[in-house]
Design a protein around this motif. Structure first.
Motif, PDB file in Angstrom:
ATOM      1  N   GLU A  19       0.830  -1.201   0.000  1.00  0.00           N
ATOM      2  CA  GLU A  19       0.000   0.000   0.000  1.00  0.00           C
ATOM      3  C   GLU A  19       0.867   1.254   0.000  1.00  0.00           C
ATOM      4  OE1 GLU A  19      -2.368  -3.381   1.006  1.00  0.00           O
ATOM      5  OE2 GLU A  19      -0.468  -2.674   1.835  1.00  0.00           O
ATOM      6  N   ASP A  20       1.986   1.212   0.746  1.00  0.00           N
ATOM      7  CA  ASP A  20       2.899   2.361   0.772  1.00  0.00           C
ATOM      8  C   ASP A  20       3.486   2.623  -0.615  1.00  0.00           C
ATOM      9  OD1 ASP A  20       2.477   2.769   3.433  1.00  0.00           O
ATOM     10  OD2 ASP A  20       4.337   1.836   4.113  1.00  0.00           O
ATOM     11  N   LEU A  21       3.846   1.559  -1.317  1.00  0.00           N
ATOM     12  CA  LEU A  21       4.440   1.736  -2.639  1.00  0.00           C
ATOM     13  C   LEU A  21       3.416   2.237  -3.649  1.00  0.00           C
ATOM     14  CD1 LEU A  21       6.780  -1.381  -2.826  1.00  0.00           C
ATOM     15  CD2 LEU A  21       7.401   0.998  -2.386  1.00  0.00           C
ATOM     16  N   ALA A  22       2.166   1.794  -3.524  1.00  0.00           N
ATOM     17  CA  ALA A  22       1.116   2.295  -4.412  1.00  0.00           C
ATOM     18  C   ALA A  22       0.888   3.788  -4.183  1.00  0.00           C
ATOM     19  CB  ALA A  22      -0.173   1.506  -4.198  1.00  0.00           C
ATOM     20  N   LEU A  23       0.892   4.204  -2.909  1.00  0.00           N
ATOM     21  CA  LEU A  23       0.734   5.628  -2.602  1.00  0.00           C
ATOM     22  C   LEU A  23       1.942   6.428  -3.088  1.00  0.00           C
ATOM     23  CD1 LEU A  23      -0.766   5.420   1.001  1.00  0.00           C
ATOM     24  CD2 LEU A  23      -1.920   6.290  -1.031  1.00  0.00           C
ATOM     25  N   ALA A  24       3.128   5.842  -2.941  1.00  0.00           N
ATOM     26  CA  ALA A  24       4.334   6.532  -3.401  1.00  0.00           C
ATOM     27  C   ALA A  24       4.273   6.771  -4.902  1.00  0.00           C
ATOM     28  CB  ALA A  24       5.574   5.722  -3.042  1.00  0.00           C
ATOM     29  N   ARG A  25       3.863   5.760  -5.645  1.00  0.00           N
ATOM     30  CA  ARG A  25       3.769   5.910  -7.091  1.00  0.00           C
ATOM     31  C   ARG A  25       2.730   6.961  -7.464  1.00  0.00           C
ATOM     32  NH1 ARG A  25       6.700   6.072 -10.953  1.00  0.00           N
ATOM     33  NH2 ARG A  25       7.625   4.038 -10.508  1.00  0.00           N
ATOM     34  N   ALA A  26       1.663   7.054  -6.693  1.00  0.00           N
ATOM     35  CA  ALA A  26       0.589   7.984  -7.035  1.00  0.00           C
ATOM     36  C   ALA A  26       0.899   9.419  -6.636  1.00  0.00           C
ATOM     37  CB  ALA A  26      -0.720   7.527  -6.377  1.00  0.00           C
ATOM     38  N   TYR A  27       1.607   9.625  -5.506  1.00  0.00           N
ATOM     39  CA  TYR A  27       1.705  10.981  -4.952  1.00  0.00           C
ATOM     40  C   TYR A  27       3.121  11.480  -4.687  1.00  0.00           C
ATOM     41  CZ  TYR A  27      -3.241  10.115  -4.070  1.00  0.00           C
ATOM     42  OH  TYR A  27      -4.569   9.807  -4.221  1.00  0.00           O
ATOM     43  N   SER A  28       4.118  10.603  -4.676  1.00  0.00           N
ATOM     44  CA  SER A  28       5.433  11.044  -4.202  1.00  0.00           C
ATOM     45  C   SER A  28       6.561  10.874  -5.200  1.00  0.00           C
ATOM     46  CB  SER A  28       5.794  10.293  -2.904  1.00  0.00           C
ATOM     47  OG  SER A  28       4.866  10.589  -1.889  1.00  0.00           O
ATOM     48  N   ILE A  29       6.369  10.126  -6.273  1.00  0.00           N
ATOM     49  CA  ILE A  29       7.446   9.866  -7.230  1.00  0.00           C
ATOM     50  C   ILE A  29       7.185  10.638  -8.513  1.00  0.00           C
ATOM     51  CG2 ILE A  29       8.687   8.084  -8.513  1.00  0.00           C
ATOM     52  CD1 ILE A  29       7.880   6.074  -6.488  1.00  0.00           C
ATOM     53  N   ARG A  30       8.250  11.163  -9.058  1.00  0.00           N
ATOM     54  CA  ARG A  30       8.138  11.811 -10.362  1.00  0.00           C
ATOM     55  C   ARG A  30       7.672  10.793 -11.410  1.00  0.00           C
ATOM     56  NH1 ARG A  30      10.610  16.739  -9.973  1.00  0.00           N
ATOM     57  NH2 ARG A  30      12.123  16.960  -8.253  1.00  0.00           N
ATOM     58  N   PRO A  31       7.020  11.251 -12.479  1.00  0.00           N
ATOM     59  CA  PRO A  31       6.505  10.313 -13.489  1.00  0.00           C
ATOM     60  C   PRO A  31       7.558   9.332 -13.997  1.00  0.00           C
ATOM     61  CG  PRO A  31       5.661  12.517 -13.904  1.00  0.00           C
ATOM     62  CD  PRO A  31       6.655  12.652 -12.783  1.00  0.00           C
ATOM     63  N   GLU A  32       8.807   9.789 -14.095  1.00  0.00           N
ATOM     64  CA  GLU A  32       9.856   8.898 -14.580  1.00  0.00           C
ATOM     65  C   GLU A  32      10.658   8.299 -13.425  1.00  0.00           C
ATOM     66  OE1 GLU A  32      11.682  12.981 -14.216  1.00  0.00           O
ATOM     67  OE2 GLU A  32       9.764  12.072 -14.755  1.00  0.00           O
ATOM     68  N   GLY A  33      10.142   8.414 -12.209  1.00  0.00           N
ATOM     69  CA  GLY A  33      10.880   7.953 -11.033  1.00  0.00           C
ATOM     70  C   GLY A  33      10.948   6.435 -10.923  1.00  0.00           C
ATOM     71  N   GLN A  62      -3.555   3.281 -14.990  1.00  0.00           N
ATOM     72  CA  GLN A  62      -4.336   4.414 -15.456  1.00  0.00           C
ATOM     73  C   GLN A  62      -4.775   5.249 -14.255  1.00  0.00           C
ATOM     74  OE1 GLN A  62      -4.702   5.059 -18.704  1.00  0.00           O
ATOM     75  NE2 GLN A  62      -3.481   3.220 -19.146  1.00  0.00           N
ATOM     76  N   GLU A  63      -5.170   6.478 -14.513  1.00  0.00           N
ATOM     77  CA  GLU A  63      -5.605   7.366 -13.433  1.00  0.00           C
ATOM     78  C   GLU A  63      -6.780   6.745 -12.691  1.00  0.00           C
ATOM     79  OE1 GLU A  63      -6.883  12.050 -12.800  1.00  0.00           O
ATOM     80  OE2 GLU A  63      -6.501  11.253 -14.807  1.00  0.00           O
ATOM     81  N   ASN A  64      -6.728   6.843 -11.353  1.00  0.00           N
ATOM     82  CA  ASN A  64      -7.764   6.310 -10.465  1.00  0.00           C
ATOM     83  C   ASN A  64      -7.868   4.783 -10.539  1.00  0.00           C
ATOM     84  OD1 ASN A  64      -8.506   8.948  -9.662  1.00  0.00           O
ATOM     85  ND2 ASN A  64      -9.871   9.134 -11.448  1.00  0.00           N
ATOM     86  N   THR A  65      -6.804   4.130 -10.977  1.00  0.00           N
ATOM     87  CA  THR A  65      -6.770   2.669 -11.018  1.00  0.00           C
ATOM     88  C   THR A  65      -5.694   2.159 -10.076  1.00  0.00           C
ATOM     89  OG1 THR A  65      -7.459   2.668 -13.332  1.00  0.00           O
ATOM     90  CG2 THR A  65      -6.495   0.645 -12.484  1.00  0.00           C
ATOM     91  N   LEU A  66      -6.042   1.174  -9.237  1.00  0.00           N
ATOM     92  CA  LEU A  66      -5.083   0.634  -8.279  1.00  0.00           C
ATOM     93  C   LEU A  66      -4.178  -0.395  -8.943  1.00  0.00           C
ATOM     94  CD1 LEU A  66      -7.426   0.096  -5.183  1.00  0.00           C
ATOM     95  CD2 LEU A  66      -5.763   1.927  -5.521  1.00  0.00           C
ATOM     96  N   PRO A  67      -2.935  -0.499  -8.508  1.00  0.00           N
ATOM     97  CA  PRO A  67      -2.043  -1.527  -9.054  1.00  0.00           C
ATOM     98  C   PRO A  67      -2.584  -2.929  -8.780  1.00  0.00           C
ATOM     99  CG  PRO A  67      -0.817   0.097  -7.767  1.00  0.00           C
ATOM    100  CD  PRO A  67      -2.255   0.351  -7.508  1.00  0.00           C
TER     101      PRO A  67
END
Length: 518
Positions: free
Chosen positions: A342-356, A433-438
């Motif tokens: 869950e932490d990694l999903a949130l990181a991808r959505a809110y904390s990492i640059r698009p190319e991060g 995709q936007e608003n889609t969970l991993p």
């Protein structure tokens, strides 16, 4: 009445003493019986229930108790300049062990090693008077240094004078570090698992190589850690989607790294040494944080590069975006870290640059069906015969844990009933995709494996293959790593015959893996 016995590793024999005799400092002179390097003092108890009946917690006995281990460190000797060579002992040498018992806690350390010479003379690594030993004992008592034991050979842990409390002796590990020559040493407490991580060279090398790759490229591009997991379950090499190297598009001094590891981590410090402009540690304990700060100064990392703060993995955080996010996917006990997916999903959505980039970028779970009486015995009450006829099992087993942690499959007595099989993949760099969970957040599958031998399935141990990046792969089943394995213990063991098809149902929710044998 209990009488502890001590054994300084294998070179020397054992000696017996009573806890009350250690109210004042006691010194034991132990002759060396076999040559070797002095690594530790091992202590166990003989429990005298009456004149005829006794129990022993010695390593030769098959009991629920473990032993206390007091590691020997050169700095614990009065002559702290002693070299590793001087810890080498031969037959005829004498090991001087000092011990005290205060507040129901036995403290023990090697204060001197007397080396026997051919001429019959002795050369001591540390000539110590009784007064000096008393001062050393008081110093240890006041500072929290040295003086203690652990059941698993990690340095400096308190061991109580009752055998039952030896199970608690792996709580905190005390070690000293000095930020600068002019600063007095400070005491820092680390978990034993943190020490194991620091000594896991393959783990540290893999993350170092991955971070170095992230900082080494100066050309534009996107992250290449999007991994094709086709055939991953068969052990084949993962193929990369695209030919670019990881973390392309970063300037060497422009990378920002977020380390959300819960335990001790050197990855952030390595990134700082390699030129990252900012490192944030989030999730560290206060002691781990102090050690990281001290090590940053010791390693010449400029002030302000390493910081501590929240991870900001939720919407509306600080707005900081990171180039690299590092985490400890699997706990040392062998299971996924709590809420790590869950932490990694949130990181991808809110904390990492698009190319991060996320490190590690992928993982797979493997398992095997086994028959193991030891696992059953350690997981539940087996019946009334073991509890003197009292009806305990039916009540206590309601509260048994489904997942058994800290298993070492290489030493666990067990009988494999299947070949190892693949359970799940985790593509942590999955693009959504936007608003889609991993997809890795919630998984379930039913599959069939064939019994390779006849027996009764009592548990399904599992482990992880971890891809730090496209080139660096780790296994939590590796005997030389800091990880152990975990196992799902069946509520009702299942009998199988060789060649029989076994149906299993596996699921992963809330970063927790469940396995059921149908």
């Amino acid at each position: 009445m209990s009488r502890p016995r001590i054994n300084p590793g294998s070179p020397s024999g054992s000696t017996t003493f009573s806890p009350e005799s250690l109210e004042h400092l006691q010194v034991f002179h132990l002759p060396v019986k076999h040559p070797g390097v002095l690594d530790a003092i091992v202590m166990w108890f003989d429990l005298h229930l009456d004149e005829e009946t006794h129990l022993s917690t010695s390593p030769e006995q098959d009991t629920c108790w473990e032993q206390a281990v007091f590691p020997v460190h050169r700095q614990h000797l009065t002559g702290s300049h002693c070299s590793t060579g001087e810890l080498q002992v031969t037959e005829g040498d004498t090991i001087v062990v000092s011990a005290t018992c205060r507040g129901d806690c036995i403290r023990m350390w090697v204060s001197e090693i007397q080396h026997h010479k051919d001429s019959g003379q002795f050369h001591s690594t540390a000539v110590t008077t009784h007064k000096q030993l008393k001062e050393l004992s008081d110093k240890h008592e006041d500072s929290g240094m040295v003086v203690s034991a652990t059941c698993d050979s990690a340095p400096v842990v308190e061991a109580a004078a009752t055998p039952a409390s030896l199970h608690q002796s792996s709580k905190d590990i005390s070690t000293s570090s000095t930020a600068e020559q002019s600063v007095l040493p400070q005491t820092i407490y680390l978990q034993q698992t943190d020490i194991c991580v620091l000594n896991d060279s393959r783990f540290n090398d893999a993350f170092y190589a991955a971070v170095k790759k992230c900082l080494s490229s100066n050309t534009g591009g996107v992250s290449s850690n999007v991994v094709d997991l086709t055939d991953f379950c068969t052990g084949d090499n993962m193929e990369m989607e695209g030919a670019s190297t990881a973390c392309e598009g970063r300037v060497n001094s422009g990378i920002a790294v977020l380390d959300i590891t819960q335990g001790m981590s050197m990855v952030g410090l390595c990134a700082a040494k390699l030129g990252a402009r900012k490192i944030r540690y989030s999730g560290q304990s206060s002691s781990s944080g102090k050690l990281v700060e001290a090590l940053a100064r010791r390693n010449g990392i400029p002030e302000g590069v390493v910081e501590f703060g929240p991870s900001c993995l939720e919407p509306g955080g600080s707005g900081a975006l990171w180039d690299v996010v590092v985490t400890d996917l699997v706990e040392p006990s062998g299971v996924l870290r709590q809420q790590v997916l869950e932490d990694l999903a949130l990181a991808r959505a809110y904390s990492i640059r698009p190319e991060g980039t996320i490190l590690p970028c992928a993982a797979a779970v493997y398992g095997v069906c086994v028959e193991s009486e030891v696992l059953l015995r350690e997981n539940r009450v087996l019946g009334s015969e073991q509890t003197l006829g009292l009806k305990v099992a039916d009540y206590m087993n309601i509260f048994q844990a489904t997942t058994h942690l800290d298993i070492n499959l290489s030493t666990l007595p067990h009988k494999p009933l299947t070949e190892p099989f693949h359970i799940f993949n985790f593509k942590l760099e999955e693009e959504t995709q936007e608003n889609t969970l991993p997809s890795y957040l919630e998984q379930s599958r039913t599959f069939v494996v064939q019994a390779s031998d006849s027996g009764t399935i009592s548990a399904v141990p599992f482990w992880f293959e971890i891809w730090v990046d496209s080139s660096n792969r780790l296994s939590t089943r590796d005997d030389n790593c800091h990880w152990r394995q975990a196992a799902v213990v069946l509520d009702k063991p299942v009998a199988v015959e060789k060649g029989q098809q076994i149906c299993l149902e596996a699921s992963c929710q809330n970063s927790t893996i469940s396995i059921v044998v149908k």
